[in-house]
Write a protein that holds these residues in place. Sequence first.
Motif, short mmCIF file in Angstrom:
data_model
loop_
_atom_site.label_atom_id
_atom_site.label_comp_id
_atom_site.label_asym_id
_atom_site.label_seq_id
_atom_site.Cartn_x
_atom_site.Cartn_y
_atom_site.Cartn_z
N SER A 24 105.88 -88.69 -91.97
CA SER A 24 104.86 -88.66 -90.91
C SER A 24 105.35 -87.93 -89.67
CB SER A 24 104.44 -90.08 -90.54
OG SER A 24 105.54 -90.82 -90.02
N THR A 25 106.65 -87.88 -89.45
CA THR A 25 107.19 -87.14 -88.30
C THR A 25 107.77 -85.80 -88.73
OG1 THR A 25 109.27 -88.36 -88.58
CG2 THR A 25 107.71 -89.19 -86.94
N PHE A 26 108.33 -85.74 -89.92
CA PHE A 26 109.01 -84.52 -90.37
C PHE A 26 108.02 -83.42 -90.75
CE2 PHE A 26 110.80 -82.17 -94.10
CZ PHE A 26 111.72 -81.43 -93.39
N LEU A 27 107.05 -83.73 -91.59
CA LEU A 27 106.15 -82.70 -92.10
C LEU A 27 105.29 -82.06 -91.01
CD1 LEU A 27 105.06 -84.18 -95.55
CD2 LEU A 27 106.77 -82.42 -95.06
N PRO A 28 104.69 -82.84 -90.08
CA PRO A 28 103.94 -82.18 -89.02
C PRO A 28 104.81 -81.29 -88.13
CG PRO A 28 103.32 -84.49 -89.17
CD PRO A 28 104.53 -84.31 -90.04
N PHE A 29 106.09 -81.66 -88.01
CA PHE A 29 106.99 -80.85 -87.17
C PHE A 29 107.29 -79.50 -87.83
CE2 PHE A 29 111.32 -79.51 -86.07
CZ PHE A 29 111.17 -79.32 -84.70
N VAL A 30 107.58 -79.49 -89.13
CA VAL A 30 108.03 -78.25 -89.77
C VAL A 30 106.89 -77.39 -90.31
CG1 VAL A 30 110.24 -79.29 -90.38
CG2 VAL A 30 108.35 -79.36 -92.03
N ALA A 31 105.70 -77.98 -90.45
CA ALA A 31 104.61 -77.26 -91.12
C ALA A 31 104.26 -75.95 -90.43
CB ALA A 31 103.37 -78.15 -91.21
N GLY A 32 104.20 -75.97 -89.10
CA GLY A 32 103.76 -74.78 -88.37
C GLY A 32 104.80 -73.67 -88.35
N HIS A 33 105.96 -73.95 -87.75
CA HIS A 33 106.95 -72.87 -87.61
C HIS A 33 107.61 -72.52 -88.94
CE1 HIS A 33 109.59 -76.47 -87.10
NE2 HIS A 33 110.48 -75.72 -87.72
N GLY A 34 107.59 -73.46 -89.90
CA GLY A 34 108.17 -73.16 -91.21
C GLY A 34 107.47 -72.02 -91.92
N ALA A 35 106.19 -71.81 -91.61
CA ALA A 35 105.44 -70.73 -92.25
C ALA A 35 106.05 -69.37 -91.93
CB ALA A 35 103.98 -70.78 -91.79
N PHE A 36 106.68 -69.25 -90.77
CA PHE A 36 107.35 -68.00 -90.40
C PHE A 36 108.85 -68.05 -90.68
CE2 PHE A 36 103.51 -67.90 -87.79
CZ PHE A 36 103.09 -66.60 -87.97
N GLU A 37 109.45 -69.21 -90.41
CA GLU A 37 110.92 -69.29 -90.49
C GLU A 37 111.44 -69.18 -91.92
OE1 GLU A 37 114.45 -72.47 -89.34
OE2 GLU A 37 112.50 -72.60 -88.33
N LEU A 38 110.86 -69.90 -92.86
CA LEU A 38 111.38 -69.88 -94.23
C LEU A 38 111.20 -68.51 -94.90
CD1 LEU A 38 110.41 -73.44 -95.54
CD2 LEU A 38 112.45 -72.69 -94.30
N PRO A 39 110.01 -67.89 -94.83
CA PRO A 39 109.90 -66.53 -95.39
C PRO A 39 110.82 -65.53 -94.68
CG PRO A 39 107.72 -67.49 -95.14
CD PRO A 39 108.67 -68.40 -94.44
N ALA A 40 111.05 -65.74 -93.37
CA ALA A 40 111.92 -64.82 -92.64
C ALA A 40 113.35 -64.86 -93.19
CB ALA A 40 111.92 -65.15 -91.15
N ILE A 41 113.82 -66.04 -93.58
CA ILE A 41 115.15 -66.15 -94.17
C ILE A 41 115.21 -65.33 -95.46
CG2 ILE A 41 116.81 -67.73 -95.23
CD1 ILE A 41 115.85 -69.88 -93.29
#
Length: 324
Positions: free
Chosen positions: A217-234
């Motif tokens: 409930s705290t982890f997924l809402p935190f990573v959902a937004g910026h992860g869309a750019f950060e993970l593909p960028a890696i």
Amino acid sequence: MNQDTFQRIVEPEAHRLQTLIEAIDRDEEHTEMAEFPARYRRLCQRLAEARYRRYSADLVGRLDALVARGHALLYRERRGDNALRRSALALLSDFPRALRAEWRLLAVASVLFFGPLFSLALAIHWQPSLVHSVLSPEAVSNIEAMYDPASPRFLHERPASDDMQMFGFYIRNNTGIGLRTFASGALLGLGSALLLLFNGVMIGAVTGHLLAAGMSSTFLPFVAGHGAFELPAIVVAGVAGLRLGVAIIAPGRHSRSESLRRSAHRVLILVAGFATMFLLAAFLEAFWSSSHTIPGPFRLGVGALLWAAVLAWLGLGGRSDAPR
């Protein structure tokens, strides 16, 4: 092909391009104006052929001069254009097109990164004790403290000044990951491959543990937004690094220095792309992901839309104006 045959083929092409260039110089309309970029690229290929076959200096010089004129017109600043707009268009079109051109390396980098990420996340979710084979007890405790729903940090919004500080931190941290992953490709590509594996393992271990610990409930809402750019960028950083390694390992008919030079343009486009993605990820992580006043389900929904937008950009960007 001897030079006389080559000249008979290339002279009409050069003449048509010169006619278009002169029409553009005079600001005149021409029925074949839309074909100018394609004709310019074709003459660039002819120039490369002439140089490779060591044709006469006069022929190479004439083609080179015409290519230089075409380049100056094709990339000159147009009315109403500016550097920012051109950069944006390059990121929207040239970057995803360059990434798709490296589809083999993209597939390898994706497997190296997302393979261990998803595998380890699922394994730890089913068998929580496996996290200790990757993370130390201290690291596990620190991660739990960061995402514990009962933590007081989730009761109050972070000050704006702290958001700015974290924005700077995320830029340095995220771009550092990307640049290390890219630059280590100089180690015959092995450095990039190892860093992709390492980051996939670490992110997978953290994800699996937090989900198993009931902190979604705290982890997924935190990573959902910026992860869309950060993970593909890696992954993109890994593709750029692997391309660097391939240029060194398999230069083909060229020397290694020439192979690196020929790869430089597409590699730099990839570097600009993943750097921009990391910058966007840092902005979202600092000002959006960390917000506690925005409901978690809403942040998850926005995150899903961002993932869809990023995948559409990388998969479809530049297709409509791709060279034919």
